[in-house]
Design a protein around this motif. Structure first.
Motif, short mmCIF file in Angstrom:
data_model
loop_
_atom_site.label_atom_id
_atom_site.label_comp_id
_atom_site.label_asym_id
_atom_site.label_seq_id
_atom_site.Cartn_x
_atom_site.Cartn_y
_atom_site.Cartn_z
N ASP A 1 0.95 14.41 2.83
CA ASP A 1 1.24 15.69 2.21
C ASP A 1 1.86 15.46 0.82
N PRO A 2 1.48 16.25 -0.17
CA PRO A 2 2.03 16.08 -1.53
C PRO A 2 3.56 16.13 -1.58
N ASP A 3 4.19 16.93 -0.73
CA ASP A 3 5.65 17.00 -0.73
C ASP A 3 6.27 15.68 -0.28
N ILE A 4 5.64 15.02 0.66
CA ILE A 4 6.13 13.72 1.11
C ILE A 4 5.97 12.69 -0.01
N GLY B 1 0.76 -1.24 0.00
CA GLY B 1 0.00 0.00 0.00
C GLY B 1 0.79 1.29 0.00
N VAL B 2 2.09 1.26 -0.22
CA VAL B 2 2.86 2.50 -0.22
C VAL B 2 2.34 3.45 -1.30
N ASP B 3 2.03 2.91 -2.48
CA ASP B 3 1.51 3.76 -3.54
C ASP B 3 0.18 4.41 -3.16
N GLN B 4 -0.58 3.78 -2.31
CA GLN B 4 -1.87 4.32 -1.92
C GLN B 4 -1.78 5.38 -0.81
N LEU B 5 -0.59 5.60 -0.28
CA LEU B 5 -0.43 6.58 0.79
C LEU B 5 -0.72 8.01 0.34
N ALA B 6 -0.74 8.24 -0.95
CA ALA B 6 -1.00 9.59 -1.46
C ALA B 6 -2.32 10.15 -0.93
N ILE B 7 -3.22 9.28 -0.61
CA ILE B 7 -4.52 9.71 -0.09
C ILE B 7 -4.37 10.41 1.26
N LEU C 1 8.77 10.28 -1.70
CA LEU C 1 8.60 8.83 -1.81
C LEU C 1 8.73 8.35 -3.25
N LYS C 2 8.17 9.11 -4.18
CA LYS C 2 8.27 8.75 -5.60
C LYS C 2 9.73 8.78 -6.06
#
Length: 64
Positions: A38-41, A29-35, A45-46
């Motif tokens: 914070d966008p900067d984080i 679920g790391v990809d789903q953490l965007a929900i 991560l990306k």
């Protein structure tokens, strides 16, 4: 020309690490953490994901 066994082993390990990273990023679920984050984080991560995969792929290709 024979290949160094250490390079072949390292390449094999890199392939295993890549598989594990794919699992962690997708299935855990790391990809789903965007929900939730914070966008900067998410940007950081990306970049971590991109740099990690690029390096692992480079090492994995040493035995090719």
């Amino acid at each position: 020309m024979s290949q160094d066994p250490a390079v072949a082993e390292l390449s094999s390990e890199a392939r295993a690490v890549r598989a594990r990273l794919e699992t962690l990023w997708a299935d855990e679920g790391v990809d789903q953490l965007a929900i939730f984050l914070d966008p900067d984080i998410i940007t950081v991560l990306k970049e971590i994901k991109q740099v990690s995969f690029e390096f692992v792929d480079k090492v994995a290709s040493l035995a090719d």
